[in-house]
Write an enzyme that holds these catalytic residues in place. Structure first.
Site, short mmCIF file in Angstrom:
data_model
loop_
_atom_site.label_atom_id
_atom_site.label_comp_id
_atom_site.label_asym_id
_atom_site.label_seq_id
_atom_site.Cartn_x
_atom_site.Cartn_y
_atom_site.Cartn_z
N GLY A 325 0.82 -1.20 0.00
CA GLY A 325 0.00 0.00 0.00
C GLY A 325 0.85 1.25 0.00
N SER A 326 0.32 2.32 0.59
CA SER A 326 0.90 3.66 0.41
C SER A 326 2.24 3.88 1.09
CB SER A 326 -0.10 4.72 0.88
OG SER A 326 -1.21 4.76 0.02
#
Length: 725
Positions: A325-326
Site C-alpha cells: 500500500g501507500s
C-alpha cells in the site's frame, strides 16, 4: 564238529567287543578332533556364526558414554542471556506399590502430606496435587507445573520429603533450552529442542529462527568416554580410560535490546487482545546500521511454555508477503525527487485518472479538487504518484524498484526468507506499483528500502546478529554493517525526509496524530487491499492491512519503526490506522527518548553511589551473599540457582533510589513490592513483561498478587500507591 567250532569262534563276544571298542575309539577321536578344530578356529578367528566374540566381551564390560557439548548461549545487545542451556527436571509420582519392597517403598503412602510439601514449591494448589496423587494409575505427571523444574527446586523438594520420611516422588533429568523472557521475539529467536525421533538423545536441535539458522555454530561437538567395568557394574580401577572432551558451541550476541523488546511485546499484546487482528508485525531498526533493535508479531508464542506455538510457525518478518500500500510512496517520492518530476508547488486534478486500460482512484474518489502535489503527498493521493511515473516513465521506475531491492531477499540470517514478487506485466500494474498495489513485499524488504532514505541514499542490510563469540578462545567475529548504493543521492534522501514531515504535521496529513512529543519525525501511513483467493480484492469493514513507517529524528534519523496490522476488529475506533497508532506512538516515543539520551552525560549526584557488577550466570546464593555484604538492596525474581538477567545493567552506578533486581533461571516469582517506588515497579515490568495497573500516587501500599506468586510475561498485576508510608 569243525563247523560248530567255527560258528562259536565267530560269535565270540570278546571278539565283537574288540571291534566295537575300535569303532568307538575312532568315533571319539573324530569327535574330539572336530571339537578341537572348532575351538581352535574360534580361538584364532574370535568368531562364531559371524558373531565377533572378542567384540561382544568388550561390549559386555565396556561402557562408552557420550559427553554432551553445551549449546551456545544467545545474548541480547547488552549481554543478557535470552536463550541458554539448562538441566531441568520433570516430577513424577509413583502411585502403585508393584515396584516397592517392604524395606524400600518407592510409592506414595501419604498423599495428603506429599501434596502439602509439593504445593509449597510448584504452581499447583494442594487440592489439585492431592487429586492427582489418588488417581488409579501406576504413576502420574503434573503437566507444566511439574515440568522444567530447576535443580534448586528439586533439591528443596527432596530435602523436605526426606525430613518427613515421605516417599513416592521421583524426578527425571533432561537437557533443555531455557528462554527466560517467555514471549520475546519468539519466531526470530526460535526454538531448540530434543530430537523427537530419538527419545534417548539428549542433544538439542534448532528447529526455528536463529536457533535453526545457527544450529551448527551453537551446537558444538559431543565428546565420549570409554571405560571398563566388572560383571557387577563397578568401574575397574587403574584402567586406561579413553576420553575425547566435548567442544561447546559458540555464543551469539544479537542486536535486539531486551528493554525495548519487552516494552514492544507488552504494547503489541495489549492491542492484540483488544482488536484481535489476523496478523501484526512491528519492527524497530537502527536507521544507520540496519541493526534490528526489537521485533515481534502476532500470532506468537511463549518460548518457555510453548503456549501458542501451533498458531503459526511463520516468522512474519521474513515470511509474511503482502501488498504494502501507500508506505511504498516513500520510495516513489524519492525516485520522483531524484528524477526531478516531483514539483511540490505544481497543481493537478485529484480524484481519479484513466491509465493502462483501468481507473486509479484516490481514497476519496471525487478527490479534493485542484491541489498541489505537496498536498497530494500529505493526503496520500494515488493520482499524484501515477503522475510521477507517467513523467519519469515506468521503465525508469522499475530501475528504482530494483535498486531498492524489491523482489530480492535481504540475506538476513534467518531461515526461509521470501523474496516477494514484482511481476511488472500489464501497463496498469506498472503504474499501480507506485502506490503499493501489484507488488508483494516482506517487512524486512520494506525496512531495507526505508534505510536508503535515512542513510543518505545507501541502503543498509538489516541484521539481527551482532557478533559470534568463540567460547574456547574468546575471539569475536563481528557482523559488519553492509551498505548498498541506490539511485538516489544524499540530497534527495534529505529532501524526502523533509517532505514526509507534511504527512505528520500538515492539517490534512494522513499521519497526523502520529506526532511524538519532543521530536520531529517523518512518517507515511498505508491502507493496503488484500487480494482475494477468488480474484480481485477483499472489500468492506476492516479488510485491509493498515501500516505506518516512522523515521526520526528528521534532522539526523536514528530509528525506523515499521508496523503492519491486518484486519483488526475496530471495537469503536473509526479506522484501522487508529489501531496502528496504539502501537506506534508509545513505542516510537519510548525508543526516541531511550536512544537519544543514551549518550547524554548526566550530572553526578552528590549522593554516594555504588557500582553493580556483572552477576549474570553466577550462582544465586553467592550473589545474594555478596549483595548482603555490600549492603545493597535487592529483590530476587524466581527460584532458580543461576542469575540470568539483572537490573541495573552491569557496571551501572546505583544509589539509594535504585533497587537491584535479579531474575533467575527458575519460574518467575513476584517480590513483595511494599514500599517500592513507581519507577522501580516500571523497571520490574520491563524485566519480566508483566502488565501493571497503578491506582493512586506515591509508593506501593498493596498488590493484588501475593509475594512469591508465580508470574510470566503478560501476568496482570494491580498496584495501589499511597503517599502515606
Amino acid at each position: 564238529m569243525k563247523h560248530i567250532k567255527r560258528k562259536l569262534k565267530e560269535s565270540n563276544p570278546f571278539h565283537n567287543r574288540k571291534y566295537i571298542a575300535i569303532a568307538l575309539y575312532i568315533f571319539c577321536f573324530i569327535l574330539f578332533f572336530g571339537v578341537f578344530s572348532r575351538f581352535a578356529i574360534i580361538m584364532v578367528t574370535g568368531e562364531v556364526n559371524g558373531e565377533n566374540l572378542i567384540q561382544n566381551v568388550h561390549n559386555l564390560y565396556t561402557r562408552n558414554n557420550t559427553l554432551q557439548a553445551n549449546r551456545g548461549t544467545i545474548y541480547d545487545a547488552n549481554g543478557n542471556p535470552i536463550a541458554l542451556d539448562a538441566n531441568s527436571y520433570k516430577m513424577i509420582a509413583v502411585l502403585t506399590d508393584e515396584w516397592s519392597t517392604p524395606k524400600r517403598p518407592i510409592h506414595i503412602q501419604d498423599s495428603e502430606a506429599v501434596a502439602e510439601v509439593l504445593s509449597q514449591h510448584v504452581s499447583m494448589s494442594k487440592e489439585d496435587l492431592h487429586d492427582r496423587l489418588i488417581l488409579d494409575n501406576s504413576q502420574v505427571e503434573f503437566g507444566s507445573a511439574g515440568n522444567n523444574l530447576t535443580y534448586e527446586t528439586v533439591s528443596t523438594i527432596k530435602e523436605k520429603l526426606e525430613q518427613k520420611e515421605l516417599t513416592g516422588i521421583t524426578f527425571e533429568e533432561k537437557k533443555s533450552r531455557l528462554y527466560p523472557n517467555g514471549t520475546f521475539a519468539s519466531h526470530t529467536i526460535g526454538l531448540a529442542q530434543r530430537d523427537s525421533e530419538d527419545e534417548s538423545s539428549q542433544s538439542l536441535k534448532g528447529v526455528m529462527g536463529l536457533e535453526k539458522e545457527f544450529d551448527d555454530i551453537l551446537s558444538g561437538e559431543d565428546g565420549w568416554i570409554e571405560y571398563q567395568r566388572d560383571r557387577f557394574g563397578y568401574v575397574i580401577p587403574n584402567q586406561e580410560i579413553e576420553e575425547v572432551l566435548p567442544t561447546d558451541g559458540n555464543d551469539i550476541q544479537l542486536t535486539i535490546d531486551r528493554r525495548m523488546q519487552i516494552f514492544l511485546e507488552s504494547i503489541v499484546e495489549e492491542v492484540n487482545d483488544e482488536h484481535k487482528p489476523e496478523a501484526v508485525t512491528a519492527t524497530l531498526m537502527n536507521a544507520k546500521t540496519g541493526e534490528i533493535l526489537a521485533t515481534t508479531q502476532r500470532p506468537t508464542f511463549n518460548a518457555t511454555t510453548k503456549e501458542g506455538i501451533d498458531q503459526t510457525w511463520q516468522n512474519f518478518l521474513i515470511e509474511y508477503i503482502f501488498e504494502p500500500g501507500s508506505t511504498i510512496k516513500v520510495m516513489t517520492l524519492a525516485a520522483a525527487i531524484e528524477e526531478g518530476t516531483f514539483r511540490p508547488n505544481d497543481y493537478y486534478q485529484s480524484g481519479k485518472i484513466q491509465i493502462g486500460g483501468g481507473t486509479v482512484h484516490d481514497v476519496k474518489p471525487e478527490g479534493w479538487g485542484y491541489i498541489s502535489y505537496l498536498e497530494g503527498l500529505a493526503r496520500s493521493s494515488n493520482v499524484a504518484f501515477v503522475h510521477q511515473i507517467q513523467e519519469m516513465g515506468y521503465d525508469k521506475w522499475k530501475d528504482y524498484l530494483d535498486a531498492f531491492g524489491f523482489g530480492q531477499e535481504t540475506g538476513i540470517s534467518l531461515p526461509n526468507e521470501y523474496d516477494g514478487a514484482n511481476p511488472y506485466n500489464s501497463i496498469l500494474q506498472k503504474y499501480q506499483t507506485s502506490f503499493g498495489q501489484g507488488i508483494s513485499v516482506t517487512p524486512i524488504q520494506m525496512l531495507r528500502a526505508f534505510s536508503a532514505i535515512t542513510n543518505e541514499g545507501n541502503m543498509v542490510e538489516p541484521h539481527v546478529v551482532k557478533k559470534i563469540i568463540d567460547t574456547k578462545t574468546g575471539e569475536e567475529e563481528l557482523v559488519e554493517t553492509e551498505e548498498t548504493p541506490t539511485l538516489i543521492s544524499k540530497e534527495t534522501a534529505a529532501q524526502t525526509l523533509e517532505y514526509l514531515t507534511e504527512t505528520v504535521y500538515s492539517d490534512v496529513g494522513t499521519a497526523s496524530g502520529y506526532e511524538v512529543e519532543g521530536f520531529e519525525i517523518s512518517a507515511k501511513t498505508g491502507t493496503a487491499q488484500i487480494p482475494s483467493e477468488t480474484g480481485g480484492y477483499l472489500s468492506g469493514g476492516s479488510n485491509y492491512i493498515y501500516s505506518v513507517v516512522g523515521m526520526g529524528p528528521v534532522e539526523d534519523p536514528e530509528l525506523i519503526f515499521y508496523v503492519t496490522v491486518q484486519q483488526p476488529v475496530l471495537n469503536g475506533v473509526g479506522h484501522g490506522s487508529q489501531v496502528v497508532k496504539k502501537i506506534f506512538n508509545p513505542v516510537m516515543k519510548r525508543a526516541l527518548e531511550y536512544y537519544s539520551n543514551e549518550d547524554d552525560s548526566e550530572i553526578d549526584s552528590v549522593e554516594e553511589k555504588n557500582q553493580i557488577d556483572n552477576v549474570i550466570q553466577q550462582n544465586t546464593q553467592a550473589v545474594i551473599d555478596q549483595l548482603n555484604e555490600e549492603e545493597i538492596e535487592y529483590s530476587i525474581i524466581g527460584s532458580g540457582d543461576t542469575i540470568v538477567q539483572q537490573y541495573p545493567d552491569p557496571d551501572a552506578e546505583i544509589d539509594a533510589s535504585n533497587r537491584v533486581m535479579l531474575l533467575t533461571n527458575g519460574a518467575m516469582t513476584l517480590p513483595d513490592l511494599t514500599g517500592w517506588s513507581k519507577s522501580n515497579v516500571l523497571k520490574l515490568t520491563e524485566l519480566t513483561g508483566i502488565d501493571v495497573t497503578f491506582e493512586g500516587e506515591g509508593f506501593v501500599m498493596s498488590q493484588d498478587l501475593p509475594a512469591n506468586a508465580f508470574i510470566e510475561s503478560g501476568t496482570e498485576l494491580t498496584i495501589v500507591l499511597s503517599t502515606n508510608q
